[in-house]
Design an enzyme around this catalytic site. Sequence first.
Site, PDB file in Angstrom:
ATOM      1  CD  GLU A 190      -3.230  -1.184   1.682  1.00 36.70           C
ATOM      2  OE1 GLU A 190      -3.730  -0.063   1.883  1.00 36.70           O
ATOM      3  OE2 GLU A 190      -3.786  -2.259   1.997  1.00 36.70           O
ATOM      4  CB  THR A 222       7.770   1.592  -0.585  1.00 44.52           C
ATOM      5  OG1 THR A 222       7.877   2.792  -1.380  1.00 44.52           O
ATOM      6  CG2 THR A 222       7.639   0.386  -1.513  1.00 44.52           C
TER       7      THR A 222
END
Length: 389
Positions: free
Chosen positions: A371, A373
């Site tokens: 979702e 980095t």
Amino acid sequence: MTSYGMFQLSPEHEMIRQAARDFAQKEIAPIAAQFDETGEFPYTTIKKMGEMGFMGIEVPEEYGGAGMDTLAYVLALEEICKADASHGTIMSVNNSLFCHGLLKFGSEEIKKKYVYAVASGQAIGAYSLTEPMSGSDAGNMRSRAVRQGDHYVLNGRKSWVTSAPVAEYIVVFNMTDPEKKQRGITAFVIETDKPGFIRGKKEPKLGIRASATSEIVFEDYRVPVENRLGEEGDGFKIAMTVLDAGRIGIASQALGIAEAAYEASVEYAKEREAFGHKIGEFQGISFKLADMKTHIEAARLLTYNAALAKERSKKTGERYTLEASMAKLFASETAMFVSHAAVQIHAGLGYSKELPVERYFRDAKITEIYEGTSEIQRMVISRMETGLR
Ligand code: CAA
């Protein structure tokens, strides 16, 4: 009444947290190691979580959910992840990447048909943006959707799709107009039991091993126009808006993992003796505990703050991108820092599969990756602050 700095939990919030804690500690914690080892999908406990309303906490009751707020979602998810991050991943994707997106961008028919099934725990939802050649650079996707009358024909390969091996429904993003890049992406909700949908390679993973992850392939898959979310070309903004919500879920997950690792460390530091002392009496350990606790409480405030920002946005429509990215960045790095320290404090035992500490360490790593980095979160935060690109 529990308060965390400026946050006071209401009796309703206390209740959902306690219900999630009781369920997680009684039903999930005892099986977590076994499912981590085998990588099997935990159908039975996920089904029970659906019955308890955990799969659509913020979804209005008329669409099959529990009708609660974002803070309730965060508190429940934190408790589930404290017992097992894999269950938390499945819960987070159902709640924020699937139900939230469909509630915000789907038609009434879509909400009744797909949100109801997933929020009430009868079906599993997934979200598919990433491709083998586009992860962080999400706008650079190659999968195509070509309109043919009242359908779109989908072709392409998507990767790293959480719950894809078991999901009945998936929110998927494909290019309808490659010339327009990000503005040429369109979102659809698709059914996985139709021809042209193929489940691809299952990912063998370091952590969250009981959550199923795979590639998916579309070969002339036909999706009706009614299953489009928003208009043609709205897909990238829908993907990003939904990820803002998703990132609060991952922050909660990271917080839960960090708390579990910390609590185990405190107990161990009070029991284990070396050189005639409890190891918690040594500065080498006690200062570690102090830093772990401080990071956790800071991560908690950022995460609960993001939950309140999302709640406010339901009325104002304002974006909460900054709050969500800061919470996700700090909480995920806290989970990594704390679980790393927990292994060190437990030393040989921390490295052993006889305790869950090594699992916390393995599970924590993904929170810095999926979702968005940590590098992407820093990019989002700094862009929001400077306005530079
Ligand atoms: N909300 C609403 N709109 C947004 C937005 C947001 N949070 N972020 C960007 N936008 C809009 C911008 O305003 C812009 O709009 P205009 O075209 O009107 O100007 C448009 O989207 C394009 O934005 P950018 O120019 O900023 O896009 P970019 O290509 O530079 O990308 C990025 C920005 C932040 C790097 C983005 O690509 C990103 O977040 N990448 C990471 C993707 C990611 O998180 N992937 C994980 C997928 S899910 C997963 O992990 C698997 C799973 O199953 C859980």
